[in-house]
Design a protein around this motif. Structure first.
Motif, PDB file in Angstrom:
ATOM      1  N   THR A 148       0.822  -1.218   0.000  1.00  0.00           N
ATOM      2  CA  THR A 148       0.000   0.000   0.000  1.00  0.00           C
ATOM      3  C   THR A 148       0.857   1.269   0.000  1.00  0.00           C
ATOM      4  O   THR A 148       0.482   2.264  -0.632  1.00  0.00           O
ATOM      5  N   ILE A 152      -0.465   3.590  -3.023  1.00  0.00           N
ATOM      6  CA  ILE A 152      -1.395   4.669  -2.662  1.00  0.00           C
ATOM      7  C   ILE A 152      -1.004   6.010  -3.288  1.00  0.00           C
ATOM      8  O   ILE A 152      -1.869   6.712  -3.852  1.00  0.00           O
ATOM      9  N   TYR A 156      -3.605   4.436  -6.497  1.00  0.00           N
ATOM     10  CA  TYR A 156      -4.840   4.665  -5.736  1.00  0.00           C
ATOM     11  C   TYR A 156      -5.248   6.135  -5.778  1.00  0.00           C
ATOM     12  O   TYR A 156      -6.439   6.459  -5.801  1.00  0.00           O
ATOM     13  N   THR A 218      -5.268  -7.210   0.001  1.00  0.00           N
ATOM     14  CA  THR A 218      -4.304  -6.153  -0.332  1.00  0.00           C
ATOM     15  C   THR A 218      -3.485  -6.495  -1.576  1.00  0.00           C
ATOM     16  O   THR A 218      -3.362  -5.656  -2.484  1.00  0.00           O
ATOM     17  N   PHE A 222      -4.518  -3.810  -4.357  1.00  0.00           N
ATOM     18  CA  PHE A 222      -3.452  -2.824  -4.545  1.00  0.00           C
ATOM     19  C   PHE A 222      -2.308  -3.371  -5.401  1.00  0.00           C
ATOM     20  O   PHE A 222      -1.757  -2.652  -6.234  1.00  0.00           O
TER      21      PHE A 222
END
Length: 287
Positions: A148, A152, A156, A218, A222
């Motif tokens: 992440t 991110i 994301y 995850t 991701f």
């Protein structure tokens, strides 16, 4: 005749003078001998020990101000020897009592330390399973956090998200709290059932299954950027977690209640995953 008398008188005078001188010398020597005898029969005792008149018979020491002259007689010497022997016995008794007292204290200290160490080990062994079960869910969270942190800021951040989407900084503390609560709940169930046995297969098996699905989300969402499959994984996780909570309720209600916040968060996460998938599925995403 007169000459002879004079000579005799002179000799008698000389004899008397020699006799008087000899007697004076002898008298002087006698006086010296008396003084020497008196000096030899006296001695100063600057410091010595005597037995006190106290009930416990403890020795006390005379100070320099209490100097006195003691005749060096046989009786006094015997008294001094007897006093010294009594003092020695008193000191020996004091030393023995000191050794016994501190030996007992040393043994008591060692026993207290051993007892404390035993209690500490018992406490540590009792808490080890609780700590292990509580920390277990965090293992997958730590591995997922590496993914992440990388995705991110780029991938994301480029996705279209609903207005009610929580800020990014909220996810880490929320998941940390949820992992802790479900982990401790699993320990309560394990303890209630007496460890790993036939009774714990279903409740702990369901828990392990939902935990594995949780960890898998995850990398799928991701890591692989599979939002649809991420939604499927979340739905499976929510269903398995619900079954886990239901199985725990009849075993330990506290453990079941600890799963309630987790179920609520999974519901919100599933809805968020659906909105992100629905709003971004037709867009070309950067790899």
């Amino acid at each position: 005749m007169s000459k002879q008398m004079k000579k005799a008188h002179v000799r008698r005078s000389e004899d008397e003078r020699k006799t008087s001188t000899l007697q004076g010398g002898l008298s002087h020597l006698a006086q010296k001998e008396v003084v020497c005898n008196k000096m030899s029969q006296t001695r100063r005792i600057p410091r010595h020990f005597v037995l006190s008149s106290y009930p416990n018979g403890a020795p006390e020491e005379e100070t320099y101000s209490n100097l006195r002259t003691i005749p060096d007689t046989t009786e006094q010497m015997e008294f001094n020897i007897s006093s010294a022997a009594q003092v020695g016995r008193q000191l020996a008794l004091i030393g023995d009592e000191f050794n016994r007292t501190y030996h007992r204290k040393f043994e008591d200290t060692l026993l207290d330390l051993a007892h404390g160490f035993t209690v500490s080990m018992e406490v540590a062994s009792a808490w080890a399973p609780a700590v292990g079960f509580t920390l277990l869910p965090h293992a997958g969270g730590l591995l997922g956090s590496k993914i992440t942190k990388k995705e991110i800021p780029v991938w994301y951040q480029s996705l279209q998200k609903p207005s009610w989407c929580p800020p990014n900084w909220v996810f880490a503390p929320v998941w940390g709290t949820l992992y802790t609560s479900m982990g401790y709940g699993s320990y309560l169930v394990w303890k209630e059932l007496g460890g790993f046995n036939e009774k714990s297969v279903v409740p702990l098996g369901l828990y392990a299954g939902q935990l594995a699905l949780n960890w898998a989300w995850t990398p799928i969402f991701f890591g692989a950027h599979k939002m649809g499959w991420g939604l499927v994984t979340l739905l499976l996780t929510t269903g398995t977690a619900t079954a886990t909570t239901a199985s725990w309720y009849n075993i330990n209600k506290t453990a079941a209640y600890l799963m309630v916040p987790y179920l609520a968060w999974l519901t919100m996460a599933s809805a968020l995953n659906y909105r992100i998938w629905n709003d971004n599925r037709n867009k070309k995403q950067p790899e």
